[in-house]
Design a protein around this motif. Structure first.
Motif, PDB file in Angstrom:
ATOM      1  N   GLN A 273       0.909  -1.146  -0.188  1.00 57.51           N
ATOM      2  CA  GLN A 273       0.001   0.061   0.036  1.00 57.51           C
ATOM      3  C   GLN A 273       0.817   1.287   0.094  1.00 57.51           C
ATOM      4  N   GLY A 299      -5.256  -0.334   1.408  1.00 60.86           N
ATOM      5  CA  GLY A 299      -5.424  -1.316   0.890  1.00 60.86           C
ATOM      6  C   GLY A 299      -4.117  -1.956   0.285  1.00 60.86           C
ATOM      7  N   GLY A 393      -2.279  -6.914  -9.190  1.00 62.54           N
ATOM      8  CA  GLY A 393      -3.320  -6.774  -8.416  1.00 62.54           C
ATOM      9  C   GLY A 393      -3.494  -5.423  -7.698  1.00 62.54           C
ATOM     10  N   ALA A 395      -6.044  -2.902  -5.333  1.00 65.25           N
ATOM     11  CA  ALA A 395      -7.123  -2.612  -4.467  1.00 65.25           C
ATOM     12  C   ALA A 395      -6.612  -1.672  -3.444  1.00 65.25           C
ATOM     13  N   THR A 397      -7.605   2.333  -1.851  1.00 70.26           N
ATOM     14  CA  THR A 397      -8.591   3.526  -1.405  1.00 70.26           C
ATOM     15  C   THR A 397      -7.763   4.806  -0.950  1.00 70.26           C
ATOM     16  N   ARG A 411     -11.805   4.722  -5.016  1.00 69.04           N
ATOM     17  CA  ARG A 411     -11.217   3.476  -5.008  1.00 69.04           C
ATOM     18  C   ARG A 411     -10.571   2.944  -6.517  1.00 69.04           C
ATOM     19  N   GLY A 413      -8.993   0.017  -8.834  1.00 68.58           N
ATOM     20  CA  GLY A 413      -8.895  -1.537  -8.925  1.00 68.58           C
ATOM     21  C   GLY A 413      -8.269  -1.984 -10.351  1.00 68.58           C
ATOM     22  N   ASP A 415      -7.021  -6.057 -11.914  1.00 71.89           N
ATOM     23  CA  ASP A 415      -6.755  -7.560 -11.948  1.00 71.89           C
ATOM     24  C   ASP A 415      -6.167  -8.114 -13.364  1.00 71.89           C
ATOM     25  N   ILE A 428      -7.178   0.675 -15.404  1.00 72.80           N
ATOM     26  CA  ILE A 428      -7.476   0.479 -13.786  1.00 72.80           C
ATOM     27  C   ILE A 428      -8.808   1.286 -13.633  1.00 72.80           C
ATOM     28  N   THR A 431     -13.502   4.119  -9.177  1.00 71.21           N
ATOM     29  CA  THR A 431     -14.923   4.262  -8.609  1.00 71.21           C
ATOM     30  C   THR A 431     -14.929   5.314  -7.317  1.00 71.21           C
TER      31      THR A 431
END
Length: 579
Positions: A273, A299, A393, A395, A397, A411, A413, A415, A428, A431
């Protein structure tokens, strides 16, 4: 290389080549078995049907000559085996403690296994010659003789069985032969930068000579043509190569190992992170709208399915086989096939001198350069593929703020594989949540406007559509931190290949001045090397029939006249005398 492996040696034990000792000549065309032949012989009877009574001599000598100032003939542990069978006094083996291999008159057989582990010659390791083979019973690596009062004589040495049969040739499977003997050539070569050690490795050798002395005397004294050859000679050489220990080869594999360690560290710095990816995305998210700040990320960022050490491991254990040489990456060595440079070791005519050919240097150097370039390309391509196939990956925030107000929770995200990111086939996802609503929106817009910033809705729209820009920034980061390091490793390997080529070229160029090779040496035949000797035929005796598998001449490049020669595996049969 006839290997290396390239190897890395090519050598033999498949079929045992045994020339039967029961060679006989026929006298069926003669009605009278007595022939007059001068005063020295008189009128006599010589029958080869089992009634002959003759004196025979034979010998087997594993090593002879001089090496680094040591007379090998005087080394007790290498004493040759000789056998005289006297019609009156019986067998006289020398040394006297030679092993009697179940002699049964009128035939006597002796062996003299040698203890090369006791031989102490600086720069020489002969222990490989002392290893017997499964199924070869007594005297597998030995000196062997046989003599009989009927005139049959035989001598053999080297890798032979307990019947004097040769167990070595150019086609013997490598695992079935002993390790090679080694002679240090380092001090004989001129100075070559980057060369630590050069050794000449001699594979298993064997030689065998057999003589039907009765038939030979019938032909020689009475002119009776034999029905088959009266003498047979055979030899075998498993292989011969020069092994070079050069730090430059280890430098190549060391550079790959160091490069992988650097890449692993770079991967570790990217993830998490607070890693470089998270920092990069946070900074570029804020840059999407100047004046907007992004808080620390929560995250995780992961890269999975990436084993860089495992990816390069197969390449570090390779032997790169060329035409007459091999680069042994696993052991940090360069192997030079003498047979490729000089000619065939086996099945050569008597007294064949295999001249080392310096003309092949340019071809070898060019091929070595191409092999190393291909290897470096394969290593770097494998690393690139492994990196591209690894899964990334994301993830994360964070919250964005401006003018003292929190504008939204963002957010991020992803994968996808790294390759998809680099090729633009993955984006990417962005959100937004927790945006301000109601009357506070107007107040925030007034504050934003006072700072020259877009309205809240405009900022949120820009942030929501920032996935493409964030992905492009991520791709640049991955290229810089990973792919560019692989490219740099490729350039390093290319630079490190040059010293390897220089060592190989320097040694191959110098070998013709250092080593001379002669095979199937037969002293009584035309072209025998200087210093060769044999017992010629006499009025009442046959000649000596000898064969040496391999003769090496070693010359100091600094003192061309200082030459040593070594004879490997000699078998001798004869003379056979009329009593």
């Amino acid at each position: 290389m006839n290997r290396r492996t390239r190897t890395t040696l090519a050598a033999v034990v498949g079929a045992v080549l045994v020339i039967p000792l029961g060679i006989t000549a026929t006298t069926a065309s003669w009605n009278d078995r007595e022939w007059a032949h001068g005063e020295s012989i008189g009128t006599g009877i010589l029958s080869c049907d089992g009634d002959a009574v003759l004196d025979t001599r034979s010998r087997g000598t594993l090593l002879a000559g001089q090496l680094f100032g040591v007379d090998l003939d005087a080394v007790a542990e290498l004493e040759q085996l000789s056998l005289t069978v006297d019609a009156d006094d019986g067998p006289q083996p020398r040394p006297g403690d030679a092993i009697d291999l179940a002699s049964s008159p009128p035939t006597y057989t002796y062996a003299n296994p040698f203890d090369v582990t006791a031989v102490d010659i600086v720069g020489v390791n002969l222990t490989g010659f002392a290893i017997a083979l499964p199924g070869a019973q007594s005297g597998a690596a030995s000196q062997w003789t046989r003599g009989a009062t009927d005139g049959r004589a035989a001598g053999a040495s080297g890798l032979v069985n307990d019947s004097g049969g040769i167990l070595v040739s150019e086609t013997t499977p490598g695992p079935q032969v002993p390790q090679p003997a080694r002679i240090d050539l380092t001090r004989l070569l001129p100075p070559i930068t980057g060369l630590d050690r050069a050794e000449l490795e001699i594979g298993a050798v064997a030689a065998s000579a057999q003589l039907d002395g009765c038939a030979a005397l019938q032909e020689q004294v009475w002119g009776i043509a034999p029905s088959q050859a009266v003498a047979e000679r055979d030899y075998g050489i498993a292989g011969m190569e020069v092994v070079l220990e050069a730090p430059a080869v280890e430098a190549l594999t060391g550079a790959v190992t160091a490069g992988v360690a650097d890449l692993d560290a770079a991967v570790g710095a990217l993830v998490g992170q607070s890693g470089l990816i998270a920092q990069n995305l946070r900074a570029n998210l804020a840059l999407a709208v100047p004046g907007v700040a992004a808080a620390s990320m929560a995250g995780d960022v992961t890269i999975t399915g990436l084993d860089l050490s495992g990816t390069v491991a197969p390449f570090l254990g390779l032997t790169l086989d060329g035409d007459g040489f091999a680069i042994d990456l696993a052991n940090g060595r360069i192997l030079v096939d003498v047979e490729r440079l000089a000619g065939p070791l086996n099945n050569a005519p008597p007294n064949s001198e295999l001249v080392l050919n310096a003309d092949v240097v340019n071809a070898i150097v060019a091929e070595a350069g191409a092999l190393l370039d291909d290897w470096a390309s394969d290593v770097t391509e494998a690393l690139r593929t492994a990196i591209r196939d690894a899964r990334l990956g994301i993830a994360l925030t964070t919250s964005v703020s401006a003018a003292g107000y929190t504008l939204a929770t963002v957010r991020l995200g992803l994968d996808a594989t790294i390759g998809q990111v680099l090729s633009g086939d993955a984006t990417i996802g962005v959100t937004l949540s927790n945006q301000p609503t109601g009357l506070i929106v107007g107040t925030i817009n007034l504050a934003l406007g006072a700072l020259g910033l877009p309205t809240l809705s405009s900022i949120l729209s820009i942030l929501g559509g920032s996935g493409g820009a964030l992905t492009a920034a991520l791709a640049n980061l991955l290229t810089t931190e990973l792919m560019n390091r692989v490219t740099s490793l490729g350039a390093t390997l290319s630079a490190l290949s040059a010293p390897v080529i220089d060592v190989l070229g320097g040694v191959v160029n110098a070998l013709p001045t250092v080593v001379s090779v002669m095979v199937n040496v037969q002293p009584d035949q035309e072209g025998a090397p200087p210093g060769s000797s044999f017992v010629p035929a006499g009025p009442r005796s046959t000649a000596e029939f000898a064969v040496t598998a391999l003769r090496l001449g070693l010359a100091d490049a600094a003192v061309p006249g200082d030459v040593a020669h070594i004879l490997f595996a000699t078998g001798s049969a004869g003379p056979v005398d009329l009593p």
